[in-house]
Design an enzyme around this catalytic site. Structure first.
Site, PDB file in Angstrom:
ATOM      1  N   HIS A 163       0.814  -1.220   0.000  1.00  0.00           N
ATOM      2  CA  HIS A 163       0.000   0.000   0.000  1.00  0.00           C
ATOM      3  C   HIS A 163       0.848   1.272   0.000  1.00  0.00           C
ATOM      4  O   HIS A 163       0.357   2.346  -0.336  1.00  0.00           O
ATOM      5  CB  HIS A 163      -0.994   0.001   1.173  1.00  0.00           C
ATOM      6  CG  HIS A 163      -0.392   0.285   2.518  1.00  0.00           C
ATOM      7  ND1 HIS A 163      -0.089  -0.699   3.435  1.00  0.00           N
ATOM      8  CD2 HIS A 163      -0.061   1.450   3.120  1.00  0.00           C
ATOM      9  CE1 HIS A 163       0.385  -0.154   4.530  1.00  0.00           C
ATOM     10  NE2 HIS A 163       0.420   1.153   4.360  1.00  0.00           N
ATOM     11  N   ASP A 194       0.230  -7.733   1.652  1.00  0.00           N
ATOM     12  CA  ASP A 194       0.591  -6.308   1.622  1.00  0.00           C
ATOM     13  C   ASP A 194       2.111  -6.165   1.633  1.00  0.00           C
ATOM     14  O   ASP A 194       2.704  -5.621   2.572  1.00  0.00           O
ATOM     15  CB  ASP A 194      -0.045  -5.597   2.821  1.00  0.00           C
ATOM     16  CG  ASP A 194       0.101  -4.082   2.728  1.00  0.00           C
ATOM     17  OD1 ASP A 194       0.393  -3.580   1.632  1.00  0.00           O
ATOM     18  OD2 ASP A 194      -0.070  -3.414   3.767  1.00  0.00           O
ATOM     19  N   SER A 280       4.681   2.384   8.020  1.00  0.00           N
ATOM     20  CA  SER A 280       4.333   1.242   7.179  1.00  0.00           C
ATOM     21  C   SER A 280       5.523   0.805   6.329  1.00  0.00           C
ATOM     22  O   SER A 280       6.150   1.621   5.654  1.00  0.00           O
ATOM     23  CB  SER A 280       3.164   1.597   6.256  1.00  0.00           C
ATOM     24  OG  SER A 280       1.979   1.761   6.991  1.00  0.00           O
TER      25      SER A 280
END
Length: 434
Positions: A163, A194, A280
């Site tokens: 993402h 992911d 992230s």
């Protein structure tokens, strides 16, 4: 002069006065007597006060005679854990990178226009008005997002979240911990997890520091973990420390509203180490300095609830990219929810385990067109109970079982449809990375 008359003050010489003359002077004798008596009774009162005060402090267990000296010393690490954390940060930080996402965005400018211009010839100047509006005047490159990654090979291969690099039209720039800037190219985006892999555009002969990949197979709840990341896109290589709070979690992760990213993540690690926006893709580390997870999500409505993808799930992706330049998965082609007792009751299902085939959050179909599932005749609301005799549960999901096979393999499904069990054979397709 009367021998007992007090001498004038300016005639007294203390250093040369005789003792006999001193005692003959009544005025001086009176002064000495007063001084003596005052000193005696003052001393006596002081001793009495001292005794009372000492007894009072003794009752309070205070030793006022004890004097402590504070000496500033050089700070000494108190525990082996503290030493380990500092070593982890020093060893791994050079391999942690910040990822900046840039894109050409429209330049909007304000202008005045007449919305009734076409009627001016017919109605005259009464319709000549000016109202503000916006129009595009070219484009400019802007930073539109940020994230974290870590280097996994000396030639500059970087692991991060899918993402973070989801936009195929954007440009990606990597900043290393020493402030160097490199353009980067997305090699592969994992179609299932992911995870994404980038490569830094390195200079000839340049060697990058890399992080060591550990194992997520032996993680224990309660063990200490360290997270490093580009928090909020401003504070690069921010360190947070916590513990593993849970294992085997299943969550639904949402990206920024503009990204449209929604993905179900299975078997993830829960941690209370602070994970913020921008973290992230950064590493979750054990006290050996090994990567055991990739930080991927947080719960905004809560405190200290973050999630990381186990590193063992990423090792396969890295090796496939090294070998073939893409990530390939066996693919059945269904959307599903793992059944629990609660889901069974809420949806009046006929089983308390299995994979319930249902539409996605945005009404995506339960069975993907052209997939092995469609060709095998699977339908929405079917419940897949077993694959090749292996029971599907929350702890042993459909995707985990499918990952044991290769594209092109045939599998036998036990399916519950309208409260009746059926045996269906399906051939797995291939899902590859973009």
């Amino acid at each position: 002069m009367d021998p007992y008359e007090s001498p004038k003050l300016n005639s007294i010489k203390f250093s040369g006065i005789k003792l006999s003359n001193f005692f003959k002077n009544r005025a001086l004798w009176s002064v000495v007597l007063i001084i003596f008596l005052s000193s005696f009774f003052g001393f006596l009162a002081g001793m009495v006060s001292y005794g009372l005060f000492y007894n009072y402090l003794s009752d309070l267990n205070i030793d006022f005679l004890e004097v402590k000296t504070v000496i500033e010393k050089e700070y000494i690490l108190q525990t082996s854990q503290e030493q380990a954390i500092i070593k982890v940060v020093n060893d791994v930080s050079p391999a942690v990178v910040s990822i900046v996402i840039s894109k050409d965005v429209p330049i909007m400018e304000q202008y005045l226009y007449n919305p009734f211009e076409e009627f001016e010839d017919f109605f005259g100047k009464e319709f000549e008005v000016q109202v503000p509006g916006l129009r595009q005047n070219g484009t400019e490159k802007k930073d539109i997002g940020w994230g974290t990654g870590f280097i996994v090979s000396e030639d500059g291969m970087v692991l991060t979240n899918k993402h973070v690099v989801l936009d195929t039209e954007a440009e990606y720039t990597v900043f290393t911990s020493d402030g160097k800037k490199y353009p980067a190219k997305v090699l592969a985006r994992d179609p299932v997890k992911d995870i994404a892999v980038l490569r830094i555009n390195q200079q000839a002969g340049e060697v990058f520091p890399k992080a060591t990949l550990g194992s997520s197979g032996d993680i224990q709840i309660g063990q200490t973990v360290v997270a490093i990341g580009n928090a909020l896109g401003e504070f690069k290589n921010t360190v947070s420390v916590g513990v593993v709070s849970g294992l085997g979690r299943t969550i639904t992760a949402f990206g920024e509203e503009s990204s449209g990213f929604v993905e179900s993540l299975e078997d993830v690690i829960q941690t209370d180490a602070a994970i913020n926006k921008g973290n992230s893709g950064g590493p979750l580390l054990n006290l050996k300095g090994e990567v055991i997870g990739i930080n991927t999500a947080m719960v905004e409505q809560a405190q200290s609830i973050g999630f990381a993808i186990p590193v063992n799930q990423a090792k396969r992706s890295i090796e496939q990219v090294k070998a073939s330049g893409k990530i390939v998965y066996p693919f059945l082609g269904v959307r599903y929810v793992l059944i629990t007792e609660k889901i069974k009751k809420e949806n009046d299902l006929g089983s308390d385990y299995g994979a319930w085939l249902t539409k996605g959050l945005n009404e995506e179909p339960a069975i993907e067109s052209g997939s092995g599932a469609e060709k095998a005749g699977l339908k929405e609301d079917d419940i897949i109970l077993e694959i090749n005799g292996e029971k599907i549960t929350v702890d042993n999901s459909l995707s985990e079982i499918i990952m044991k096979y290769n594209p092109g393999d045939s599998i036998v499904l036990k399916v519950l449809r309208n409260d009746q069990e059926k045996i269906i054979e399906a051939v797995l397709g291939e899902r590859s990375s973009s």
